[in-house]
Design a protein around this motif. Structure first.
Motif, mmCIF file in Angstrom:
data_model
loop_
_atom_site.group_PDB
_atom_site.id
_atom_site.type_symbol
_atom_site.label_atom_id
_atom_site.label_comp_id
_atom_site.label_asym_id
_atom_site.label_seq_id
_atom_site.Cartn_x
_atom_site.Cartn_y
_atom_site.Cartn_z
ATOM 1 N N GLU A 83 82.189 57.918 -22.574
ATOM 2 C CA GLU A 83 81.290 56.717 -22.407
ATOM 3 C C GLU A 83 82.273 55.696 -22.614
ATOM 4 O O GLU A 83 83.368 55.583 -23.197
ATOM 5 N N HIS A 84 81.985 54.477 -21.949
ATOM 6 C CA HIS A 84 82.953 53.462 -21.882
ATOM 7 C C HIS A 84 81.676 52.324 -22.380
ATOM 8 O O HIS A 84 80.560 52.302 -22.122
ATOM 9 N N CYS A 85 82.496 51.115 -22.888
ATOM 10 C CA CYS A 85 81.741 49.893 -23.489
ATOM 11 C C CYS A 85 81.597 48.786 -22.479
ATOM 12 O O CYS A 85 82.630 48.543 -21.876
ATOM 13 N N LEU A 86 80.463 48.176 -22.678
ATOM 14 C CA LEU A 86 80.383 47.200 -21.471
ATOM 15 C C LEU A 86 81.171 45.988 -21.617
ATOM 16 O O LEU A 86 81.606 45.463 -20.855
ATOM 17 N N ILE A 87 81.164 45.697 -22.625
ATOM 18 C CA ILE A 87 82.282 44.302 -22.980
ATOM 19 C C ILE A 87 83.773 44.476 -22.842
ATOM 20 O O ILE A 87 84.513 44.049 -22.348
ATOM 21 N N ASP A 88 84.051 45.863 -22.952
ATOM 22 C CA ASP A 88 85.448 46.446 -22.613
ATOM 23 C C ASP A 88 85.703 46.238 -20.993
ATOM 24 O O ASP A 88 86.673 46.052 -20.347
ATOM 25 N N LEU A 89 84.423 46.673 -20.205
ATOM 26 C CA LEU A 89 84.443 46.637 -18.786
ATOM 27 C C LEU A 89 84.873 45.067 -18.420
ATOM 28 O O LEU A 89 85.780 44.903 -17.580
ATOM 29 N N ILE A 90 83.996 44.290 -18.986
ATOM 30 C CA ILE A 90 84.255 42.729 -18.663
ATOM 31 C C ILE A 90 85.745 42.259 -18.811
ATOM 32 O O ILE A 90 86.186 41.527 -18.372
ATOM 33 N N ASN A 91 86.128 42.675 -20.153
ATOM 34 C CA ASN A 91 87.572 42.439 -20.571
ATOM 35 C C ASN A 91 88.639 42.827 -19.551
ATOM 36 O O ASN A 91 89.599 41.989 -19.311
ATOM 37 N N ARG A 92 88.460 44.131 -19.044
ATOM 38 C CA ARG A 92 89.254 44.431 -18.203
ATOM 39 C C ARG A 92 89.378 43.947 -16.792
ATOM 40 O O ARG A 92 90.301 43.483 -15.890
ATOM 41 N N HIS A 93 88.156 43.484 -16.294
ATOM 42 C CA HIS A 93 88.084 42.821 -15.043
ATOM 43 C C HIS A 93 88.575 41.541 -14.975
ATOM 44 O O HIS A 93 89.093 41.061 -13.970
ATOM 45 N N PRO A 109 94.025 33.140 -15.777
ATOM 46 C CA PRO A 109 92.763 32.379 -16.400
ATOM 47 C C PRO A 109 93.239 31.590 -17.534
ATOM 48 O O PRO A 109 94.374 32.070 -18.266
ATOM 49 N N LEU A 110 92.806 30.214 -17.817
ATOM 50 C CA LEU A 110 93.089 29.426 -19.168
ATOM 51 C C LEU A 110 92.313 29.912 -20.207
ATOM 52 O O LEU A 110 92.645 30.265 -21.253
ATOM 53 N N VAL A 111 91.066 30.390 -19.722
ATOM 54 C CA VAL A 111 90.197 30.641 -20.911
ATOM 55 C C VAL A 111 88.841 31.426 -20.347
ATOM 56 O O VAL A 111 88.549 31.041 -18.855
ATOM 57 N N VAL A 112 88.363 32.234 -21.003
ATOM 58 C CA VAL A 112 87.214 33.009 -20.488
ATOM 59 C C VAL A 112 86.169 33.025 -21.221
ATOM 60 O O VAL A 112 86.235 33.550 -22.546
ATOM 61 N N PHE A 113 85.053 32.027 -20.913
ATOM 62 C CA PHE A 113 83.882 32.010 -22.026
ATOM 63 C C PHE A 113 82.877 32.973 -21.720
ATOM 64 O O PHE A 113 82.492 33.054 -20.552
ATOM 65 N N THR A 114 82.512 34.001 -22.586
ATOM 66 C CA THR A 114 81.598 34.835 -22.327
ATOM 67 C C THR A 114 80.619 34.820 -23.540
ATOM 68 O O THR A 114 80.880 34.509 -24.670
ATOM 69 N N PHE A 115 79.114 35.139 -23.089
ATOM 70 C CA PHE A 115 78.219 34.903 -24.130
ATOM 71 C C PHE A 115 77.359 36.441 -23.969
ATOM 72 O O PHE A 115 76.969 36.753 -22.458
ATOM 73 N N GLY A 116 76.828 36.854 -25.019
ATOM 74 C CA GLY A 116 76.312 38.343 -24.760
ATOM 75 C C GLY A 116 75.172 38.398 -25.807
ATOM 76 O O GLY A 116 75.328 37.889 -26.923
ATOM 77 N N ASN A 117 74.141 39.126 -25.610
ATOM 78 C CA ASN A 117 73.140 39.587 -26.477
ATOM 79 C C ASN A 117 73.636 40.611 -27.457
ATOM 80 O O ASN A 117 74.674 41.283 -26.854
ATOM 81 N N THR A 118 73.034 41.027 -28.310
ATOM 82 C CA THR A 118 73.607 42.231 -29.437
ATOM 83 C C THR A 118 73.391 43.392 -28.663
ATOM 84 O O THR A 118 74.275 44.231 -28.606
ATOM 85 N N ALA A 119 72.456 43.549 -27.695
ATOM 86 C CA ALA A 119 72.273 44.882 -27.015
ATOM 87 C C ALA A 119 73.308 44.929 -25.933
ATOM 88 O O ALA A 119 73.946 46.002 -25.894
ATOM 89 N N GLY A 120 73.858 43.729 -25.149
ATOM 90 C CA GLY A 120 74.923 43.903 -24.156
ATOM 91 C C GLY A 120 76.262 44.232 -25.258
ATOM 92 O O GLY A 120 76.974 44.963 -24.499
ATOM 93 N N MET A 121 76.472 43.525 -26.260
ATOM 94 C CA MET A 121 77.579 43.786 -27.064
ATOM 95 C C MET A 121 78.005 45.361 -27.483
ATOM 96 O O MET A 121 79.194 45.769 -27.517
ATOM 97 N N PHE A 122 77.042 45.850 -27.648
ATOM 98 C CA PHE A 122 77.261 47.229 -27.921
ATOM 99 C C PHE A 122 76.543 48.349 -26.990
ATOM 100 O O PHE A 122 76.213 49.484 -27.490
ATOM 101 N N PHE A 123 76.601 48.020 -25.782
ATOM 102 C CA PHE A 123 76.243 48.799 -24.709
ATOM 103 C C PHE A 123 77.313 49.731 -24.408
ATOM 104 O O PHE A 123 78.509 49.445 -24.155
ATOM 105 N N CYS A 124 77.018 51.060 -24.183
ATOM 106 C CA CYS A 124 77.951 52.142 -23.557
ATOM 107 C C CYS A 124 77.346 53.010 -22.706
ATOM 108 O O CYS A 124 76.018 53.389 -23.038
ATOM 109 N N CYS A 125 77.916 53.553 -21.796
ATOM 110 C CA CYS A 125 77.320 54.744 -21.079
ATOM 111 C C CYS A 125 78.150 55.540 -20.364
ATOM 112 O O CYS A 125 79.566 55.089 -20.557
ATOM 113 N N LYS A 126 77.778 56.679 -19.747
ATOM 114 C CA LYS A 126 78.671 57.565 -19.189
ATOM 115 C C LYS A 126 79.674 56.920 -17.989
ATOM 116 O O LYS A 126 79.157 55.942 -17.242
#
Length: 484
Positions: free
Chosen positions: A174-184, A141-158
């Motif tokens: 538990e893992h954080c949702l924005i961390d999932l996107i970053n890794r993928h 990637p050259l750049v990854v533009f990501t947009f999230g609402n507050t609930a999405g930025m602080f989402f975590c689950c088992k």
């Protein structure tokens, strides 16, 4: 029905039991949120070490294996199907494989969009494939533009609830949702630029599997997590520079000095700016420093679009901090006052060597009625060339209300092959490139209306919409004398 609950002010979200079918004890228990690890082969690549695997090698004819792995055409065909992270490792195998990967980087230039939609479980959220992408991320990637609402930025689950699976063997953490996107999408690179805003737009192309998650404007379900974005592959001879300004006291070193160095050998093609309300709390006059971009290349136009957002994330350390704050049951607020992405090309090569352009259009507050919106987008469309690959960022004022859908529909009609993603705020930045020619108003009342819609200091607007169009690859339909 799908439901969420938030603890304190960090909006830690838990999913409704009926949709995900896991034990209530798993929801009520709050374990430590942990950082996701990269895959073993990628970690070994970064650390420049050999990776020992406890696997039995497949039995096959060694002569046939040698022919397959050394045949450039066969190797290139096989490698073309891999994700970009795996291609990094393949470059180290031999010169043939490295050449194949380098050739594919110049050919696999298609952008892809992605989404995590927990607002609408009926559309495929709620544990039935949370992370969706329109296609495979095949090039670095050259750049990854990501947009999230507050609930999405602080989402975590088992761990075991996430889909796709995160750990080889689901852990108890538990893992954080924005961390999932970053890794993928982004890791191990560090080119993801994330804006947090509770009002988002996401308009994938109709034929993609992410289209069902389209979001046009604010909905009453917005307390649920939603993150979306666009991945732009590395484009030959196109550079990206991300600038974060954390203090006005360091503006010279963080901005002016960086721009001076950058423009010695490069041209700025476009700028995307995210301003947090922390920056504008002092004075709107502080935004005038952006005019320095015009000073360093007065005869070469560039695109500019921006929006006032809640916060920005531009590096992996911020994601680590989010995870730490979740464990402390506290808020995360970055120190970024202003974040910007500058797209550049080398000065001393012809434009045919990069085939990359950026354009921007401002639909200001006076263009409120449907015919005026259509006229602005049509004028822009008639003066912008079409490219084989393109994306559009929409950065708009939430106060334009239902005009959002009208604007997006007109833009989609004008650019049917361009996915749209962006956010809404309470202030916009923009430049018209190409310049717009408007007739002078005939009546005093019309003149007063026009004067009220003029930008503050030339770039700052209110009750407006800014579209930033980014195109690359083959030019499919030249329009007007726009290329330098």
């Amino acid at each position: 029905m799908y439901s969420v609950s938030a603890e304190n002010s960090v909006n830690t979200v838990y999913i409704g039991i009926d949709e995900l079918c896991f034990d209530k004890d798993e929801i009520d228990s709050k374990d430590t949120c942990t950082k996701l690890q990269l895959k073993d082969n990628i970690t070994a690549y970064i650390e420049k070490r050999e990776l020992d695997r406890n696997t039995e090698p497949l039995e096959c004819d060694s002569a046939l294996l040698e022919k397959v792995t050394s045949n450039y055409i066969i190797v290139k065909t096989i490698l073309s199907n891999l994700r970009w992270q795996d291609k990094l490792v393949c470059k180290l195998v031999c010169s043939t494989w490295r050449s194949a990967v380098q050739a594919l980087q110049k050919e696999q230039l298609c952008p892809e969009d992605f989404v995590v939609d927990l607002c609408s479980p009926a559309k495929g959220g709620g544990g039935k494939g949370w992370f969706k992408q329109s296609g495979t991320f095949r090039s670095e990637p050259l750049v990854v533009f990501t947009f999230g609402n507050t609930a999405g930025m602080f989402f975590c689950c088992k761990c075991r609830v996430f889909s796709p699976r995160l750990c080889e063997e689901p852990c108890q953490m538990e893992h954080c949702l924005i961390d999932l996107i970053n890794r993928h999408v982004n890791a191990p690179k560090n080119c993801m630029v994330t804006a947090t805003a509770n009002y988002l737009v996401y308009r994938p192309l109709p034929f993609t599997n992410t289209y069902v998650h389209s979001i046009t404007h604010y909905t009453d379900r917005w307390n649920n997590p939603f993150l979306a974005g666009i991945y732009v592959p590395k484009i030959p001879n196109v550079g990206l520079k991300v600038i974060n300004i954390k203090s006005q006291d360091t503006l010279k070193a963080d901005f002016y000095d960086v721009i001076d160095e950058l423009t010695q050998d490069n041209l700025i093609k476009g700028v995307v700016v995210y301003v947090t309300d922390k920056y504008l709390l002092n004075s709107i006059d502080d935004i005038v420093f952006l005019h320095y971009l015009k000073d360093v290349q007065p005869d070469i136009p560039y695109a500019l679009g921006g929006c006032l957002v809640e916060d920005t994330i531009t590096n992996g350390k911020d994601i680590d901090t989010i995870i730490d704050k979740l464990n402390e049951n506290a808020d995360f607020i970055s120190e970024n006052l202003l974040s910007m992405c500058l797209f550049t090309v080398p000065k001393n090569i012809p434009d045919t060597e990069y085939n990359f352009e950026m354009y921007s259009v401002v639909i200001n507050s006076s263009e409120w009625k449907k015919p005026f919106i259509q006229q602005a987008i049509t004028e822009f469309s008639n003066n912008v060339p079409r490219f084989e690959h393109s994306i559009a960022l929409k950065l708009s004022c939430v106060g334009r209300d239902q005009k959002h859908v009208i604007e997006q529909d007109f833009f989609r009609d004008a650019f049917p092959d361009t996915p749209i993603v962006g956010c809404y705020g309470n202030g916009e930045l923009g430049i018209n490139h190409p310049a717009r020619v408007k007739p002078e108003p005939s009546s005093p009342a019309a003149k007063r209306y026009k004067d009220a819609s003029k930008p503050h200091h030339g770039v700052m607007y209110s009750y407006s919409t800014v579209f930033v169009y980014i195109g690359w690859g083959k030019m499919t339909s030249p329009k007007g004398p726009l290329r330098r």
